[in-house]
Enzyme design. Structure first.
Site, short mmCIF file in Angstrom:
data_model
loop_
_atom_site.label_atom_id
_atom_site.label_comp_id
_atom_site.label_asym_id
_atom_site.label_seq_id
_atom_site.Cartn_x
_atom_site.Cartn_y
_atom_site.Cartn_z
N SER A 84 -5.37 3.28 4.46
CA SER A 84 -5.54 2.25 3.11
C SER A 84 -6.59 1.59 3.49
O SER A 84 -6.25 0.30 2.50
CB SER A 84 -3.80 1.60 4.20
OG SER A 84 -3.14 1.14 3.37
N SER A 115 0.58 -1.21 -0.11
CA SER A 115 0.27 -0.29 0.21
C SER A 115 0.42 1.33 -0.17
O SER A 115 0.22 2.69 0.07
CB SER A 115 -1.09 0.00 1.12
OG SER A 115 -2.30 -0.78 1.52
N LYS A 135 -0.08 3.54 -2.43
CA LYS A 135 -1.31 4.70 -2.32
C LYS A 135 -0.80 6.34 -2.16
O LYS A 135 -1.37 7.16 -2.91
CB LYS A 135 -2.51 4.40 -1.48
CG LYS A 135 -2.71 2.76 -1.16
CD LYS A 135 -4.65 2.89 -0.14
CE LYS A 135 -4.81 1.53 -0.40
NZ LYS A 135 -3.85 0.04 0.28
#
Length: 331
Positions: free
Chosen positions: A155, A98, A101
């Site tokens: 997340s 993640s 992101k």
């Protein structure tokens, strides 16, 4: 300089475990029933062996370092001077989970799409790769700003995917923009295939991620949303409370300007941060940490080491200045 490790396909490290059935005989017969043996069966719980991360398979954890970090990869550098203060396998190219992101947020922010536009979670946002859970049900409607907040702070995978789908040209155009931005920043070791980080084909190096952190830090909204301790959103008649995946943002002894965590089994536990330590703005990257809290422990180890070493440097500098002043007086 550490050798570069690059993985392009998953490696199956787990051995198969056969299922067993446990059979037990009842000691008592049912009331008013003919005498007979009654068998009860239950299926034993099968514990699957943990999958090794790409870094573990490459032997990165065997690399010794002065701080005995639990992360296979680490990089600490001065944000203003680019001086590398600590490095461990910083050129290794690994899945980044993640941490992806952060690039998702950078592309969304620089596209200058309205944060007030309402986006809808659809079946296309449901994770079919890792089958991860989400509190955002199909049909959930939130503003782009709220989706961005949840993607950075908690997340949230469906939020991140929805952001990509609502980019001009759709998801394919969004992923192309992610890779274009990476090239623009000089992130030669980085590749994205989707906006959440659930795919192990999203890969980068610690050096590239430090570049990404520096670029993302230039946007106030990314700094603010990524370090938000918690946030409540209205989903229909429900009020959902989300918290930051990095508990260090709630620790008053840390001054964190930007952060992002990540985890999939192929990547291990990951963490990137911009933080001020001992009066210096630093970028910290930890990849492929084995334990749930070990990436945070590594950050604490680095902070302690830096505080002690910078304090020693300050004392040495003061002593040198004093000796120089005394020499001037004598002359």
């Amino acid at each position: 300089m550490a050798a570069a490790f690059c993985f392009t396909s998953p490696t199956e490290a787990a051995s198969s475990v056969s299922k067993k059935k446990v059979t037990a005989k009842s000691s008592a017969a049912p009331a008013r029933a003919p005498t007979r043996n009654v068998k009860r069966t239950r299926t034993a719980r099968v514990v699957q062996p943990a999958r090794l991360s790409y870094g573990q398979l490459a032997g990165l954890h065997a690399t010794p370092d002065a701080l005995a970090l639990k992360s296979g990869v680490a990089l600490v550098m001065d944000q203003e001077t680019n001086e590398v203060l600590f490095s461990k396998n910083s050129q290794a190219v690994l899945p980044i989970a993640s941490l992806t992101k952060l690039m998702t947020a950078l592309v969304v922010t620089e596209a200058e799409q309205s944060l007030d536009d309402v986006l809808t979670v659809t079946q296309d946002d449901v994770d079919t790769e890792k089958h991860s859970r989400s509190r955002l049900r199909v049909g959930t409607r939130l503003t782009r700003g709220e989706m961005l907040h949840l993607a950075l702070m908690s997340s949230e995978n469906r939020a991140a995917n929805a952001l990509g789908r609502h980019y001009p040209g759709g998801l394919d155009a969004f992923v192309a923009a992610m890779n274009r931005k990476a090239r623009e920043l000089g992130m030669a070791d980085t590749r994205y295939v989707e906006p959440t980080g659930l795919s192990s084909r999203n890969q980068s190096s610690a050096q590239d991620l430090a570049t990404l952190v520096d670029a993302a830090y230039g946007h106030e909204i990314i700094r603010e949303l990524s370090t938000s301790p918690e946030h409540r959103v209205a989903v229909g008649k429900r009020q959902l409370q989300f918290r930051n995946t990095n508990r260090l943002v709630r620790n008053p002894t840390w001054d964190i300007g930007l952060q992002k965590t990540g985890y999939i089994s192929e990547a291990g536990r990951c963490l990137v941060m911009q933080a001020q330590l001992a009066g210096r703005n630093l970028i910290m990257v930890f990849l492929d940490s084995a334990g749930t809290y070990s990436r945070l422990g590594d950050a604490e180890r680095v902070r302690k080491w830096l505080s002690e070493s910078l304090a020693v440097d300050a004392v040495s500098s003061d002593e040198a200045d004093l000796e120089s002043a005394e020499a001037d007086v004598e002359s």
